[in-house]
Design a protein around this motif. Sequence first.
Motif, mmCIF file in Angstrom:
data_model
loop_
_atom_site.group_PDB
_atom_site.id
_atom_site.type_symbol
_atom_site.label_atom_id
_atom_site.label_comp_id
_atom_site.label_asym_id
_atom_site.label_seq_id
_atom_site.Cartn_x
_atom_site.Cartn_y
_atom_site.Cartn_z
ATOM 1 N N ALA A 5 0.840 -1.199 0.000
ATOM 2 C CA ALA A 5 0.000 0.000 0.000
ATOM 3 C C ALA A 5 0.878 1.253 0.000
ATOM 4 C CB ALA A 5 -0.930 -0.006 1.208
ATOM 5 N N ILE A 6 1.946 1.234 0.788
ATOM 6 C CA ILE A 6 2.852 2.383 0.842
ATOM 7 C C ILE A 6 3.592 2.545 -0.487
ATOM 8 C CG2 ILE A 6 4.920 3.301 1.963
ATOM 9 C CD1 ILE A 6 3.852 2.026 4.570
ATOM 10 N N VAL A 7 3.997 1.433 -1.102
ATOM 11 C CA VAL A 7 4.668 1.491 -2.408
ATOM 12 C C VAL A 7 3.742 2.106 -3.454
ATOM 13 C CG1 VAL A 7 5.541 0.074 -4.314
ATOM 14 C CG2 VAL A 7 6.287 -0.383 -1.976
ATOM 15 N N CYS A 8 2.483 1.691 -3.476
ATOM 16 C CA CYS A 8 1.533 2.255 -4.439
ATOM 17 C C CYS A 8 1.287 3.734 -4.175
ATOM 18 C CB CYS A 8 0.214 1.488 -4.395
ATOM 19 S SG CYS A 8 0.326 -0.142 -5.101
ATOM 20 N N LEU A 9 1.257 4.115 -2.908
ATOM 21 C CA LEU A 9 1.080 5.527 -2.574
ATOM 22 C C LEU A 9 2.255 6.354 -3.070
ATOM 23 C CD1 LEU A 9 -0.596 7.675 -1.125
ATOM 24 C CD2 LEU A 9 0.694 7.141 0.939
ATOM 25 N N VAL A 10 3.472 5.855 -2.904
ATOM 26 C CA VAL A 10 4.658 6.567 -3.390
ATOM 27 C C VAL A 10 4.624 6.668 -4.911
ATOM 28 C CG1 VAL A 10 7.171 6.433 -3.582
ATOM 29 C CG2 VAL A 10 6.069 6.015 -1.386
ATOM 30 N N ALA A 28 -3.213 5.488 -6.620
ATOM 31 C CA ALA A 28 -3.781 5.934 -5.349
ATOM 32 C C ALA A 28 -4.997 5.091 -4.969
ATOM 33 C CB ALA A 28 -4.155 7.408 -5.427
ATOM 34 N N GLY A 29 -5.825 4.777 -5.932
ATOM 35 C CA GLY A 29 -6.978 3.915 -5.671
ATOM 36 C C GLY A 29 -6.556 2.527 -5.238
ATOM 37 N N PHE A 30 -5.550 1.994 -5.881
ATOM 38 C CA PHE A 30 -5.038 0.674 -5.531
ATOM 39 C C PHE A 30 -4.431 0.681 -4.130
ATOM 40 C CE2 PHE A 30 -1.986 -2.925 -6.146
ATOM 41 C CZ PHE A 30 -2.947 -3.900 -6.333
ATOM 42 N N ALA A 31 -3.706 1.757 -3.795
ATOM 43 C CA ALA A 31 -3.127 1.879 -2.457
ATOM 44 C C ALA A 31 -4.217 1.955 -1.405
ATOM 45 C CB ALA A 31 -2.236 3.114 -2.379
ATOM 46 N N LYS A 32 -5.298 2.652 -1.702
ATOM 47 C CA LYS A 32 -6.404 2.777 -0.757
ATOM 48 C C LYS A 32 -7.061 1.413 -0.520
ATOM 49 C CE LYS A 32 -9.071 6.292 -1.381
ATOM 50 N NZ LYS A 32 -10.147 7.185 -1.869
ATOM 51 N N ILE A 33 -7.271 0.662 -1.583
ATOM 52 C CA ILE A 33 -7.873 -0.668 -1.455
ATOM 53 C C ILE A 33 -6.976 -1.577 -0.621
ATOM 54 C CG2 ILE A 33 -8.474 -2.758 -2.753
ATOM 55 C CD1 ILE A 33 -9.421 -0.858 -5.006
ATOM 56 N N LEU A 34 -5.680 -1.590 -0.910
ATOM 57 C CA LEU A 34 -4.755 -2.430 -0.150
ATOM 58 C C LEU A 34 -4.712 -2.029 1.319
ATOM 59 C CD1 LEU A 34 -1.729 -2.840 -2.573
ATOM 60 C CD2 LEU A 34 -3.368 -4.574 -1.881
ATOM 61 N N PHE A 35 -4.768 -0.728 1.593
ATOM 62 C CA PHE A 35 -4.745 -0.262 2.980
ATOM 63 C C PHE A 35 -5.975 -0.742 3.732
ATOM 64 C CE2 PHE A 35 -5.655 2.966 6.227
ATOM 65 C CZ PHE A 35 -4.521 2.807 6.997
#
Length: 58
Positions: A5-10, A28-35
């Motif tokens: 999630a952090i990698v996708c956010l970066v 960002a959407g993918f990071a949100k889903i993973l989080f």
Amino acid sequence: MLYWAIVCLVIAIVAGILGFGGIAGTAAGFAKILFFIFLVLLVISLVANAVRGKGPKI
């Protein structure tokens, strides 16, 4: 999972800075889903340990 999630956010932040809006939004959407998946799994794990009577390891 939190790592990804952090990698996708970066990736989303870097893509946004470079002007790639579509890629930034998708990452960002993918990071949100993973989080949120990480949060659900964390709550399930905490509840399962509480039901078994085990406290967190310190």
